[in-house]
Design a protein around this motif. Structure first.
Motif, PDB file in Angstrom:
ATOM      1  N   UNK A   1       1.133  -0.797   0.178  1.00 21.71           N
ATOM      2  CA  UNK A   1      -0.311  -0.392   0.118  1.00 21.71           C
ATOM      3  C   UNK A   1       1.116   1.514  -0.152  1.00 21.71           C
ATOM      4  N   UNK A   2       1.430   1.345   0.793  1.00 22.47           N
ATOM      5  CA  UNK A   2       2.436   2.893   0.532  1.00 22.47           C
ATOM      6  C   UNK A   2       3.557   2.498  -0.240  1.00 22.47           C
ATOM      7  N   UNK A   3       3.393   1.359  -0.648  1.00 22.80           N
ATOM      8  CA  UNK A   3       4.882   1.481  -2.519  1.00 22.80           C
ATOM      9  C   UNK A   3       4.701   2.703  -3.567  1.00 22.80           C
ATOM     10  N   UNK A   4       5.751   2.937  -4.092  1.00 19.54           N
ATOM     11  CA  UNK A   4       5.017   4.641  -5.240  1.00 19.54           C
ATOM     12  C   UNK A   4       5.030   3.789  -6.541  1.00 19.54           C
ATOM     13  N   UNK A   5       5.314   2.581  -6.604  1.00 13.23           N
ATOM     14  CA  UNK A   5       5.269   1.423  -7.432  1.00 13.23           C
ATOM     15  C   UNK A   5       3.238   1.166  -8.210  1.00 13.23           C
ATOM     16  N   UNK A   6       2.704   1.820  -8.260  1.00 10.99           N
ATOM     17  CA  UNK A   6       1.562   0.923  -8.462  1.00 10.99           C
ATOM     18  C   UNK A   6       0.969   0.089  -8.952  1.00 10.99           C
ATOM     19  N   UNK A   7       2.194  -0.524 -10.626  1.00 16.74           N
ATOM     20  CA  UNK A   7       2.658  -1.976 -11.477  1.00 16.74           C
ATOM     21  C   UNK A   7       2.554  -2.519  -9.898  1.00 16.74           C
ATOM     22  N   UNK A   8       3.448  -2.798  -8.955  1.00 16.17           N
ATOM     23  CA  UNK A   8       3.900  -3.622  -7.651  1.00 16.17           C
ATOM     24  C   UNK A   8       2.958  -3.867  -7.085  1.00 16.17           C
ATOM     25  N   UNK A   9       2.095  -2.688  -7.038  1.00 13.67           N
ATOM     26  CA  UNK A   9       0.819  -3.305  -6.323  1.00 13.67           C
ATOM     27  C   UNK A   9      -0.166  -3.952  -6.583  1.00 13.67           C
ATOM     28  N   UNK A  10       0.246  -4.118  -8.184  1.00 16.39           N
ATOM     29  CA  UNK A  10      -1.585  -4.684  -8.503  1.00 16.39           C
ATOM     30  C   UNK A  10      -1.121  -5.974  -9.308  1.00 16.39           C
ATOM     31  N   UNK A  11       0.309  -6.597  -9.691  1.00 19.55           N
ATOM     32  CA  UNK A  11       0.596  -7.748  -9.502  1.00 19.55           C
ATOM     33  C   UNK A  11       0.865  -7.981  -8.348  1.00 19.55           C
ATOM     34  N   UNK A  12       0.728  -7.686  -6.837  1.00 16.60           N
ATOM     35  CA  UNK A  12       1.132  -8.486  -5.686  1.00 16.60           C
ATOM     36  C   UNK A  12       0.050  -8.829  -5.694  1.00 16.60           C
ATOM     37  N   UNK A  13      -1.131  -8.373  -5.912  1.00  9.29           N
ATOM     38  CA  UNK A  13      -2.617  -8.387  -5.072  1.00  9.29           C
ATOM     39  C   UNK A  13      -3.052  -9.262  -6.837  1.00  9.29           C
ATOM     40  N   UNK A  14      -3.041  -9.275  -8.144  1.00 12.13           N
ATOM     41  CA  UNK A  14      -3.219 -10.422  -9.089  1.00 12.13           C
ATOM     42  C   UNK A  14      -2.614 -11.930  -8.250  1.00 12.13           C
ATOM     43  N   UNK A  15      -1.269 -12.039  -8.010  1.00 13.16           N
ATOM     44  CA  UNK A  15      -0.553 -12.985  -7.328  1.00 13.16           C
ATOM     45  C   UNK A  15      -1.490 -13.712  -6.013  1.00 13.16           C
ATOM     46  N   UNK A  16      -1.312 -12.565  -5.001  1.00 11.81           N
ATOM     47  CA  UNK A  16      -2.400 -12.900  -4.266  1.00 11.81           C
ATOM     48  C   UNK A  16      -3.675 -13.657  -4.519  1.00 11.81           C
ATOM     49  N   UNK A  17      -4.411 -13.202  -5.416  1.00 15.01           N
ATOM     50  CA  UNK A  17      -5.654 -14.032  -5.895  1.00 15.01           C
ATOM     51  C   UNK A  17      -5.836 -15.357  -6.537  1.00 15.01           C
TER      52      UNK A  17
END
Length: 292
Positions: free
Chosen positions: A102-118
């Protein structure tokens, strides 16, 4: 005199409620068939005792008494302990991982982690067991490379490690929306008041997140408590679990007079789940006042 508009609207309102009730009938039918009938069957079977000599069935608590003795009780306690360990550890790791994303500045990292977590949150069963056996089994890649001894994976802590593989991503998915709900104004107000980061989290952040954290722990506990295929494929009877005991009872590995022991064990699992929910709901109501 009554307003004609109100009089005319009343039948339409009642008619609308009638339509809403009719629309809920398919859902009620599905709930009845999928949950109601199995629940009644389980409840009746758990209290049905068959005499080994006369083969006469009667109502009693012998099955429940047997399910809380010996190997059955050991398996039940082992399942509770495993589920509690997995739930607490996964909740801590998942919350810190979600906060880092959440605190990361990289939006792509957040989307990748959430997709991978799903993906990982829904990955389990025999394929998951095979992956870990190939990695940390007696002849696994890491076992051979690091010189680990045999049996590293086939024990309580090895099974807990495997369960964390899908529990941590699930916690990330559960707690991320709650972390998003922490308003920046709250942190700014705390800083303007001279509060430290720890004081902000202690008095504001953690109380607000408590409902989501508790819900995540309960969800993780239930997922680990009810898991079967992964444990059956990986540890077999090495680690006593109530789900494995139920499977053995259903496949006929029972003594005469113990035919309904699987139903009694299933009822024990339901009672434990209800107790966990009974602890969670009052805490959730108390903590949710922060969000009002």
């Amino acid at each position: 005199m009554r307003d004609p508009a109100v009089t005319a609207a009343a039948p339409r309102g009642g008619h609308g409620r009638s339509k809403n009730s009719l629309g809920a009938l398919p859902l009620l039918a599905v709930v009845t068939v999928a949950f109601g009938i199995p629940a009644v069957t389980l409840l009746v079977g758990a209290f049905t005792v068959r005499d080994p000599a006369t083969r006469v069935s009667s109502i009693g608590t012998a099955n429940l008494s047997r399910s809380l003795q010996g190997a059955y009780l050991n398996a039940l306690l082992s399942s509770v302990r495993l589920s509690a360990v997995v739930a607490v550890v996964a909740a801590i790791l998942g919350t810190f991982l979600a906060q880092a994303v959440i605190t990361s500045r990289f939006t792509a990292l957040r989307e990748a982690v959430l997709t991978f977590s799903g993906v990982l949150a829904n990955f389990g069963g025999v394929p998951l067991a095979f992956i870990w056996i190939a990695t940390l089994g007696n002849s696994g890649v890491l076992t051979t490379a690091l010189g680990l001894g045999p049996g590293t994976l086939y024990n309580f802590w090895g099974l807990a490690l495997v369960y964390l593989y899908f529990s941590v991503p699930l916690m990330v998915l559960v707690v991320t929306p709650a972390l998003d709900g922490l308003r920046p104004q709250w942190r700014e107000a705390a800083q303007n008041s001279g509060a430290t980061t720890w004081q902000f989290w202690r008095h504001v952040g953690i109380p607000v997140l408590t409902p989501a954290l508790l819900g995540g722990v309960v969800l993780l506990f239930g997922g680990a408590f009810a898991a079967y295929a992964t444990a059956a494929a990986m540890v077999g009877s090495t680690v006593p679990l109530v789900t494995l005991q139920i499977a053995d009872a259903l496949t006929g590995d029972v003594l005469i007079g113990y035919e309904n022991i699987a139903l009694a064990l299933s009822l024990d699992m339901i009672v434990i789940a209800l107790l966990v929910m009974a602890v969670y709901l009052p805490l959730q109501r108390r903590s949710s006042r922060w969000l009002r």
